[in-house]
Design an enzyme around this catalytic site. Structure first.
Site, PDB file in Angstrom:
ATOM      1  CD  GLU A 176      53.705  47.725  40.529  1.00  8.83           C
ATOM      2  OE1 GLU A 176      54.218  47.107  39.563  1.00  8.83           O
ATOM      3  OE2 GLU A 176      53.038  47.152  41.406  1.00  8.83           O
ATOM      4  CG  HIS A 209      54.928  48.185  34.858  1.00  5.02           C
ATOM      5  ND1 HIS A 209      56.035  48.638  35.544  1.00  5.02           N
ATOM      6  CD2 HIS A 209      54.183  47.505  35.769  1.00  5.02           C
ATOM      7  CE1 HIS A 209      55.964  48.240  36.800  1.00  5.02           C
ATOM      8  NE2 HIS A 209      54.852  47.555  36.974  1.00  5.02           N
TER       9      HIS A 209
HETATM   10  O1  G2I Z   1      57.078  42.768  37.405  1.00  2.00           O
HETATM   11  C1  G2I Z   1      57.063  44.143  37.720  1.00  2.00           C
HETATM   12  C2  G2I Z   1      56.075  44.441  38.815  1.00  2.00           C
HETATM   13  C3  G2I Z   1      54.659  44.188  38.322  1.00  2.00           C
HETATM   14  N1  G2I Z   1      53.688  44.531  39.346  1.00  2.00           N
HETATM   15  C4  G2I Z   1      53.874  43.916  40.634  1.00  2.00           C
HETATM   16  C5  G2I Z   1      55.294  44.125  41.144  1.00  2.00           C
HETATM   17  O2  G2I Z   1      55.472  43.440  42.359  1.00  2.00           O
HETATM   18  C6  G2I Z   1      56.302  43.664  40.117  1.00  2.00           C
HETATM   19  O3  G2I Z   1      57.610  43.898  40.660  1.00  2.00           O
HETATM   20  C7  G2I Z   1      58.577  42.934  40.310  1.00  2.00           C
HETATM   21  C8  G2I Z   1      59.906  43.321  40.934  1.00  2.00           C
HETATM   22  O4  G2I Z   1      60.311  44.557  40.378  1.00  2.00           O
HETATM   23  C9  G2I Z   1      60.941  42.257  40.632  1.00  2.00           C
HETATM   24  O5  G2I Z   1      62.141  42.534  41.364  1.00  2.00           O
HETATM   25  O6  G2I Z   1      58.158  41.695  40.802  1.00  2.00           O
HETATM   26  C10 G2I Z   1      59.033  40.645  40.422  1.00  2.00           C
HETATM   27  C11 G2I Z   1      58.410  39.336  40.906  1.00  2.00           C
HETATM   28  O7  G2I Z   1      58.073  39.409  42.256  1.00  2.00           O
HETATM   29  C12 G2I Z   1      60.428  40.892  41.049  1.00  2.00           C
HETATM   30  O8  G2I Z   1      61.313  39.914  40.576  1.00  2.00           O
HETATM   31  C13 G2I Z   1      61.885  39.114  41.548  1.00  2.00           C
HETATM   32  C14 G2I Z   1      62.514  37.922  40.837  1.00  2.00           C
HETATM   33  O9  G2I Z   1      61.471  37.181  40.194  1.00  2.00           O
HETATM   34  C15 G2I Z   1      63.195  37.070  41.828  1.00  2.00           C
HETATM   35  O10 G2I Z   1      63.841  36.002  41.170  1.00  2.00           O
HETATM   36  C16 G2I Z   1      64.195  37.887  42.628  1.00  2.00           C
HETATM   37  O11 G2I Z   1      64.756  37.086  43.642  1.00  2.00           O
HETATM   38  O12 G2I Z   1      62.896  39.854  42.224  1.00  2.00           O
HETATM   39  C17 G2I Z   1      63.485  39.090  43.249  1.00  2.00           C
HETATM   40  C18 G2I Z   1      64.432  39.990  44.046  1.00  2.00           C
HETATM   41  O13 G2I Z   1      65.357  40.608  43.193  1.00  2.00           O
END
Ligand code: G2I
Length: 437
Positions: free
Chosen positions: A274, A245
């Protein structure tokens, strides 16, 4: 048509026709390749020609958006569930699994001929409430049960699993991140890998992290040492995921290729898992080009996945970090990525060379560094010692300099050489770059 041709003779003739057609196609491909460099018109086609995959994160709730699925289906041949295979999504109550959204993504991928990266079996984050409140042996067993149940459910359908995600601290400590899982004992990571291997022996097992792209960072070195230790002790591990990232605070490092080649030299695949790079226009395009070039230069860098389809799908939407804009139009970053995938030959780049750097014997005051050049026999390797370090000794190359940047050239002993470095308090591995002479 095949259903109406049922007699053995008919089936034989059908096979003969298919074989003849196949042969013609292969020959035509062969002739084309002699006159022009084959070019893929999509990311997946171009990556496939370079022996790699090109993937994206997919969100289950967007599979009904046809702009989204059209781009995803056309451009990518590897799919990661952005959130749907995380611990909180799959095991909301202990030992009660909800496969609905994970299965939707896997079945969309497989019905469209794509492979799947599993993300992620064990992580300090996105734990369901019941797990957040656990500790000790109960947590260790719950974690292992989760790994086993999930890897078993998806057995045979996963190209690679992010078995453990983000287990190291940022900053200069190189230490493990404190978490309830870490507090069950330092061996929780290897326990998770062993459970995953037992449950799905054919999936590649990856350790995945962010801020591990810059070879000089303590966190990168810490993950490197984990992988080196696992390989030395026979703990099952097949790949390292560099999340990658990038933005202004965390730009594409100039030593990114060194990071990739150094992990690869440990005998694991490297996957860029990612990728997103904030920015726009030609600056962003240049950064995507650098990342793709670095991967193509290392044969064990087996694939690249971006973390979403359009800018508006990104977790960092305001930074417009992806390859398609919110309307689904290709950005300059897309064109740069596609052109780089199509360009030249790979591994190494045309006329170039690469160098892999590994630590060998380690003493309290000094360590040996092995350097292996590939791609050319007429090379110059520039070695950047870490702060405070000094050269004690070298072999199988002519090495000049004693601290800071050293220069190595061949002395007739071939492409593998080494140096001994006094640590003077700095245990980090030196970095190196290769150029041809
Ligand atoms: O943070 C970026 C990535 C870092 N590496 C691990 C990955 O798993 C991570 O992905 C992000 C997702 O892109 C987000 O979409 O991880 C976050 C936390 O799991 C994700 O955010 C979550 C929000 O925290 C929630 O509130 C929401 O309900 O996305 C969920 C679905 O939209």
């Amino acid at each position: 048509m095949t259903r109406t041709l049922t007699s053995p003779r008919h089936r034989r003739s059908l096979r003969a026709i298919s074989l003849a057609t196949l042969t013609a196609v292969v020959l035509a491909g062969g002739m084309a390749a002699t006159t022009a460099q084959a070019a893929g018109s999509t990311l997946q086609a171009a990556a496939t020609e370079k022996g790699r995959y090109f993937g994206t994160a997919i969100a289950a709730n967007k599979l009904s958006d046809s702009t989204y699925t059209t781009i995803a289906n056309r451009e990518f041949n590897m799919v990661t569930a952005e959130n749907e295979m995380k611990i909180d999504a799959l095991e909301p109550n202990q030992n009660q699994f909800n496969w609905t959204n994970g299965d939707r993504i896997v079945s969309w991928a497989r019905s469209n001929g794509k492979q799947v990266r599993g993300h992620t079996l064990a992580w300090h984050s996105q734990q369901p409430g019941w797990m957040q409140n656990m500790s000790g042996t109960a947590l260790r067993n719950a974690m292992l049960n989760h790994v086993t149940q999930v890897a078993t459910h998806y057995r045979g359908q996963i190209h690679s699993w992010d078995v453990v995600n983000e287990a190291f601290q940022d900053g200069s400590s190189g230490a493990r991140r404190d978490s309830n899982l870490q507090r069950t004992g330092n061996d929780w990571i290897e326990a998770a890998f062993r459970a995953a291997r037992a449950a799905d022996p054919n999936a590649k097992l990856c350790y995945n992290d962010y801020n591990t792209d810059d070879w000089t960072h303590a966190k990168t070195q810490a993950v490197y040492n984990l992988v080196r230790d696992f390989k030395a002790r026979g703990v099952p591990i097949d790949c390292v995921g560099l999340q990658s990232h990038f933005n202004a605070q965390s730009p594409v490092p100039s030593n990114y290729q060194t990071t990739i080649s150094s992990f690869a030299a440990l005998g694991v695949d490297v996957q860029i898992t990612e990728l997103d790079i904030e920015g726009s226009g030609s600056a962003q395009a240049d950064n995507y080009r650098k990342v793709v070039q670095a991967c193509l230069a290392v044969s064990r860098c087996t694939g690249i996945s971006v973390w979403g389809v359009r800018d508006t799908d990104s977790w960092r939407a305001s930074g417009t970090p992806l390859l398609f804009d919110g309307n689904g139009n290709k950005k300059p970053a897309y064109t740069a990525t596609l052109d780089t995938l199509n360009g030249g030959t790979s591994n190494p780049q045309p006329g170039g060379c690469t160098v892999a750097v590994t630590r060998s014997t380690d003493w309290s005051d000094r360590f040996n560094v092995s350097l292996a050049v590939s791609g050319s026999s007429t090379w110059r390797v520039s070695i950047q010692l870490q702060g405070g370090q000094t050269l004690q000794n070298s072999w199988n190359a002519t090495v000049s300099g004693s601290s800071g940047t050293l220069t190595a050239t061949p002395n007739g002993a071939g492409n593998n050489f080494g140096i001994t470095v006094y640590k003077n308090g700095n245990t980090n591995l030196p970095t190196a770059t290769c150029s041809t002479t």
